[in-house]
Design an enzyme around this catalytic site. Sequence first.
Site, PDB file in Angstrom:
ATOM      1  CG  ASP A 174      -5.258   3.139  -0.252  1.00  0.00           C
ATOM      2  OD1 ASP A 174      -4.599   4.163  -0.033  1.00  0.00           O
ATOM      3  OD2 ASP A 174      -4.917   2.011   0.140  1.00  0.00           O
ATOM      4  CG  HIS A 254      -1.318   4.299   1.061  1.00  0.00           C
ATOM      5  ND1 HIS A 254      -2.513   3.622   1.189  1.00  0.00           N
ATOM      6  CD2 HIS A 254      -0.528   3.844   2.059  1.00  0.00           C
ATOM      7  CE1 HIS A 254      -2.454   2.801   2.225  1.00  0.00           C
ATOM      8  NE2 HIS A 254      -1.248   2.909   2.775  1.00  0.00           N
ATOM      9  CB  SER A 575      -0.439   0.128   3.850  1.00  0.00           C
ATOM     10  OG  SER A 575      -1.341   0.934   4.548  1.00  0.00           O
TER      11      SER A 575
END
Length: 992
Positions: A174, A254, A575
């Site tokens: 990520d 994220h 996600s």
Amino acid sequence: MKRIIAFAGVAATAVAFAGASAGGANATTAPSGKGVGGSYIVVMQADPLLRSTKQSDLRTSGAQSKRAALKASHDKVLKGAGIAVSRKVNTYTNALNGFSVLTDAKGAAALAKQPGVAAVLKDEMRQPTAIAAAVNEAKAAPSGVNDLQKFLGLDTGAYAKGIKGNGVIVGVIDTGIWPEHPMLRDNGTFPAAPTLDESERSACAFGNQAWNPNDKPFTCNNKLIGAREFLDVYKSQTGLEHDEFDSARDNEGHGTHTATTAAGNANVQSRIFGVNKDIVSGIAPRAQIIAYKALGDAGGYGSDLTAAIDQAVADGVDVINYSIGGGAEVVSADTLAFLFAADAGVFAAVSAGNDGPGPETVGGPANVPWVTGVGATTFPRNFAGRVKLGDGRVFKGTSVTKGTGVKPIIDGTHAGGTDSRYCVEGSLSAAKVRGKIVLCERGVNGRVAKSAEVKRAGGVGMVLFNSTDGDTMFSDNFFVPTVMMDYTNGARIRRYANNTPGATARITNLGMDTLWHYSPTVTYFSSRGPTVPNSDTIKPDISAPGAQIMAGNTPMPSGGSQPAGQLWQAIAGTSMSSPVVAGSYALLKQAHPEWSAAAAKSALMTQSYAAVRKNDRVTPADPFDTGSGMAKLGSPGAKSTSFQPGLVYDAGFYDYLGFLCDEGREAFANPDATCGGLANAGYATTAENLNYPSIGMSAVPGTMTVKRTVTNVSSQAITATASVRAPQGYRVTVSPATITVAPGASKSFEVSVTNTGAPIGAWRFGSLTWQGSGYAVRSPIAVNATRIASPAEITGTGTSGQATITSTVGVAGTYTATAHGLVPAEHHNDTVAQDPDQTYPSPDDGAGVDRIPYTLNGVDHARWKLDVGGDVDLDIYLLDSSGKVVAQSTNGGTDEQIDLVRPADGTYTMIVHGWAVGATPVAYDLRSWLVPATTGGSLSVVSGSPQNVAVGDKVDVVVGWSGLTAGVEYLGSVTHRIGGTIEADTVVAVNP
């Protein structure tokens, strides 16, 4: 953008890369080397280590010796191509055998000619799949504890039985990780971390304060056991912004969110803008984490992402979360690496994408069957806020921000210039907005960016509303107090603001509302099937909660993307749903370490919760919305749960190669030989026959039969009977209808689907459930009827001869076949030079393009073909009379072909583009065939037409030819009609 550059013979397990569209944002600060050449991935023919070495042995001296030999072969290839070894960037030896290299098109072509090279591939980018943007005012205690875990039944199920991910390592590829986050603290009770190899890069890559002074050193521990950076190609080709971290530290948020969702610590108090929110736990709170930062602010290159996968399997991860996506090709560098990882027993959860609600929007690599593609659903927890208008009306929505007092409210439409209704950057007038709450509409720019614009213009709050009532309402960390709501309520507030002198409103945060009745529903954004390009497998595979997921964040976001200083965020996207499944896999891995990745996937899919609704919050969802349903593990002590599925649909490496025979034949140097060998060994070589937990049939010509095999993973014999819910308009039979399977044994069966009145070209859905011995094993069914299934092309040889075309019809009527042609190839010989920027069209094309005019009149089939050997790479583009590109071929090397079926009459221009030519113009021979729509040529129908046909009949049509000239390539076509309507075409290529 050019993708596959060249092939030099692909080994049976080597696959070519064809990832997402290339690109990246310009960087203000870039390391030296930026812009020099390009990045390419070289795939070698020899297998990676995982085909001969267990994952647990990848760090042994024996593996190191094999790894050194593979690396030496890479260097030999570079030297043979005249490229300095120092230009090599990433090396792959574990889950892929190859490397990435910085070179130009000529260098890529030279690499493709080297012995042992399978393919040379243009590097391209993928992106994270969060919905990009990014409580109680009285600070009351949170109203729920671990709501997500309760909704999934983990508190009374897995956790109550001690299944919390103990001893499992989750790898998260990520944007990196914020290591000091409280969900990542080591409380001294975790197992000792394994020693990770640091011979080539740091295993705990924090503290690069020379690049960014805020990058504090951090020592990995027994919770966060490793953190690596894989941005080598990204830094050379795109470059880092000054406020990004050149380390594994997360500057986007994220990666921290996905990692803490999958495996963050249990029972941690979240807090946003100084207000306590809910108590948060990761799905597998006792699992350990290794973070791999392979995404920068502009995305991530396939070469870096593949390097992260390659390292993750060497580090010993059991599960990989990959909340990343792009183009939906079947074969790519990361899909290949995941194939070998699955063969080693590594489970992979991959986000399906956020391009819904339209069909055919699932991205790659979620579209391949050896990973689990995850869609997103809601769950009944809502971070709520309300807007109270001056007339007393109250409208509820979502919010994690603080509230406001009573303030004037203004519609953004009347608060500035162009696009002010959407609160686009720079659109709002400070004179009109200052001190007011602004009503902003979704669209044009990101949600959080709208709040930044309101703040810039002096606004004190924002009401954000969707363009439809079926869309998801988000709870980002907005820059000003914000409530988000549905379209209808937003429109009502807009009418009030525009029609009421002195209109006022007040925003209030309501904390956490657990009475969100519309759950589970599919989120508006979640990507849907049918799968592209392999619609015989249903994707997404499964869904999981992916809206308003509270988890970690970075307090130092780069680029001003969200307010700084917040360690938490409640965001949405596939996600966010993917790490829910990754964490679930960690729990299954603890309970069943012996299961294959396919067995675990089957257990999760066949035991999922199917009663999900579409985003309209009313209509039952179908398999293209949620796959098999929403992931819900159940109790380890109960039958017919993911922990005790009874029967599973298992699959292995060669099963997936058989799938590639149907959907990725370009993977093989000799597909006929490889796929023939697989078929002879008993492996299915059609996608619909892959032993998959769901059943997809994309083209049913009346009747179709597929085969499946179930394996008993319980400790008792299971006798089960097939219970079928047939798709509307179909009859489904299962043979045998009852099976008995001993522990550890397998049993095969066939599923036959017959069209009894379903419309052509419309998908219909049903299910097959094996029930008995306390188990219920459910598989969704998706079928699509076709009127006829005919081969796209057949070939023949000889100046005279015959060939047979076999079709299966899906409707009753009178079948006829009509022959057109044959016509000989027409040749256009010329030369073309190098296009300096390799881009068509662009101002510098010059001699880098040739233009050849064609007039098409009464053509049944048109084909243009261009193949030039050696290092040359030409492309072709076909333009209509208006100059619009109507077709193109941009394959690697020069093996280009364009086909048009019954093109419109008119003038066309073929462009021959010099993508990689070099200093000297190259000669080429463009061949074309314009097969007339009239009949009476040298190709004729010998037998089989006309005839009356019934649904499911097979039709053999014999075509023949004579009088051809040896050495000339001929082309013709056969049109298939039923009841006078054209249903399909078959090209007939004859080379005497």
